[in-house]
Design an enzyme around this catalytic site. Structure first.
Site, short mmCIF file in Angstrom:
data_model
loop_
_atom_site.label_atom_id
_atom_site.label_comp_id
_atom_site.label_asym_id
_atom_site.label_seq_id
_atom_site.Cartn_x
_atom_site.Cartn_y
_atom_site.Cartn_z
N GLU A 62 6.70 8.84 -8.48
CA GLU A 62 7.81 8.28 -9.26
C GLU A 62 7.52 8.41 -10.75
OE1 GLU A 62 10.36 4.13 -9.90
OE2 GLU A 62 8.84 4.24 -8.33
N TYR A 98 0.83 -1.21 0.00
CA TYR A 98 0.00 0.00 0.00
C TYR A 98 0.87 1.26 0.00
CZ TYR A 98 -3.36 -3.58 1.23
OH TYR A 98 -4.13 -4.72 1.23
#
Length: 382
Positions: free
Chosen positions: A244, A235
């Protein structure tokens, strides 16, 4: 046109960073490409100038900067070369895990050195038999009294050779169903017994970015190096993977802009059949199309960045940006190299390096096929 989230202070920082990179990075980058890594001295310089994790609170060495600082830092580093991507990974991908899920003790121990350049970080997700399918990783961490014993292998790890602190994705429960509920994040330090690095991997591009295999053979890690809670690792990853992918898209659109800049300059100067090749209609149309696509990509990306800064849920938009822009990077690199003719195939021309560096953006941080699956799911097609 400058994005709405960029203000006067951001512009001052950008100009200062450009001057720093003009002196400390551009003249040395080809050497770094040849030697296969970015020297630690450069990381220290970045830290001294405040370009590492500026978003951290002052108590941990940052200045509490907003995400726009991360955007402009990643853009300016990309203009030097995509091989600097490991700095963005450290700044905006790995250290945010420590800052959000770390204990007070962990933060005090590691974050100041992350901001100073004393610690280089990495995240170890991918394995020889598991890439995007994180739920089926095999690296295990068994708790024995006050230590975890980690066994497994990781590969394609950015900053893998130089990293002092590695966020390892592993299974602390190999029996639970569904399997992703057994994933945890454990911090492994440089001199951990049982931890070793394999060979530095030789890639098609990103030559200055050290990438490595990591090996854990009964690696003994203190229980206190667990990040957050056991079983919550999947999670945590899903929460942070969006930033990212946004970082990859930011680098991608900047690379496109740089390649177009190089190519427009080149075709104006290059002559064939008695005239500049910039006057050939095919070249004009091709570059006009690319310029249009890049500006569309930039506009969509800026909108997504702004939404991310506002705390909006942008999983679909980030996945779209990551897929579309990194595909555009490959298209731009191929076209721009072609328009350089034979010179585009020569290593002394920047476009050759850009061509080598382009393809991997569509693979790492989740392949573009995975991005399309996420988009389809958000469209209600599953």
């Amino acid at each position: 046109m400058e994005a709405g989230y960029i203000n006067y202070e951001h512009r001052i920082v950008r100009e200062s960073l450009r001057k720093f990179l003009a002196k400390e990075a551009f003249p040395h980058f080809e050497q770094w490409e040849s030697q296969g890594c970015i020297p630690r001295s450069f990381w220290k310089q970045l830290g001294e100038q405040g370009y590492l994790c500026p978003w951290l609170n002052e108590e941990f060495g940052g200045v509490g900067a907003d995400f726009a600082y991360s955007v402009l830092i990643n853009e300016e580093l990309e203009k030097v070369g995509t091989g600097l991507i490991g700095i963005g990974l450290h700044n905006d991908i790995v250290v945010p895990y420590l800052a959000e899920y770390g204990t007070v003790e962990q933060k005090k121990k590691w974050l100041p050195k992350c901001a100073s350049g004393g610690i280089i970080t990495a995240i170890a997700m991918t394995e020889p038999g598991a890439g995007s399918d994180l739920a089926h990783i095999r690296t295990s961490a068994a708790l024995q009294e006050d230590h975890y014993i980690i066994n497994g292998e990781k590969t394609f790890i950015t900053n893998g050779i130089q990293a002092d602190l590695i966020l390892v994705v592993c299974k602390t429960d190999t029996q639970t169903k569904p399997p992703h509920k057994g994933i945890s994040l454990i911090i492994v330090e440089r001199n951990t017994d049982g931890f070793s690095r394999g060979k530095q991997l030789h890639k098609v591009g990103l030559h200055s970015q050290d990438t490595a295999e990591l090996i854990f053979e009964d690696a003994k890690v203190p229980k206190g190096n667990l990040l957050g809670e056991e079983g919550k690792g999947f999670y945590y990853l899903m929460d942070k993977l969006q930033q990212e992918r946004l970082i990859v898209a930011i680098g991608g659109i900047t690379a496109c802009e740089r390649m177009l800049e190089l190519t427009i300059d080149y075709v104006k100067q290059r002559h064939a059949f008695g005239k500049s090749i910039a006057s050939f209609q095919h070249i004009q149309f091709s570059l006009a199309e690319l310029q249009t696509e890049v500006e569309i990509g930039r506009a969509f990306l800026d909108r997504t960045i702004e939404a991310h800064m506002n705390g909006d849920e942008v999983v679909k938009e980030v996945s779209m940006a990551k897929w579309w822009i990194t595909d555009l990077v490959k298209k731009t690199a191929s076209t721009c190299m072609q328009f350089h003719g034979g010179y585009g195939y020569m290593e002394e021309y920047e476009i050759a390096r850009r061509f080598r560096d382009a393809p991997v953006a569509a693979i790492y941080a989740g392949s573009n096929e995975i991005m399309k699956s996420i988009i389809a799911k958000k469209m209600g097609l599953n």
